[in-house]
Write an enzyme that holds these catalytic residues in place. Sequence first.
Site, short mmCIF file in Angstrom:
data_model
loop_
_atom_site.label_atom_id
_atom_site.label_comp_id
_atom_site.label_asym_id
_atom_site.label_seq_id
_atom_site.Cartn_x
_atom_site.Cartn_y
_atom_site.Cartn_z
N HIS A 1 3.80 -17.98 -14.47
CA HIS A 1 2.94 -19.12 -14.72
C HIS A 1 2.53 -19.70 -13.36
CE1 HIS A 1 6.14 -22.06 -13.86
NE2 HIS A 1 6.94 -21.20 -14.46
N LEU A 2 1.89 -20.84 -13.33
CA LEU A 2 1.24 -21.34 -12.12
C LEU A 2 2.16 -21.47 -10.90
CD1 LEU A 2 -1.38 -22.21 -10.86
CD2 LEU A 2 -0.95 -24.52 -11.66
#
Length: 91
Positions: A15-16
């Site tokens: 994820h980010l």
Amino acid sequence: MLSEKVIIKNPTGLHLRPAGLFCKTAMQFECKILIEKKSRTKEVSANAKSVLSVLGACIKNGDEVTIICDGEDEEAALHVMVQIVEDGLGE
């Protein structure tokens, strides 16, 4: 050109935050770095120096990915990139 397969250990995948760390690390090297993921239906290749490209690959926990380094400092880059994935990308 060098490559190595690794398993993503992060509970939530890339994820980010871990993708950002992955890309920030990749940008320290001159060589071209790709991350590839194969699924039953297709193969996805992402530029490891682009957060959007890495996020677009939808790499999840347990996925086997191949890190490919090609260029002047490929050996050092591959070692560091594999190590950061094996260490859990900061999580």
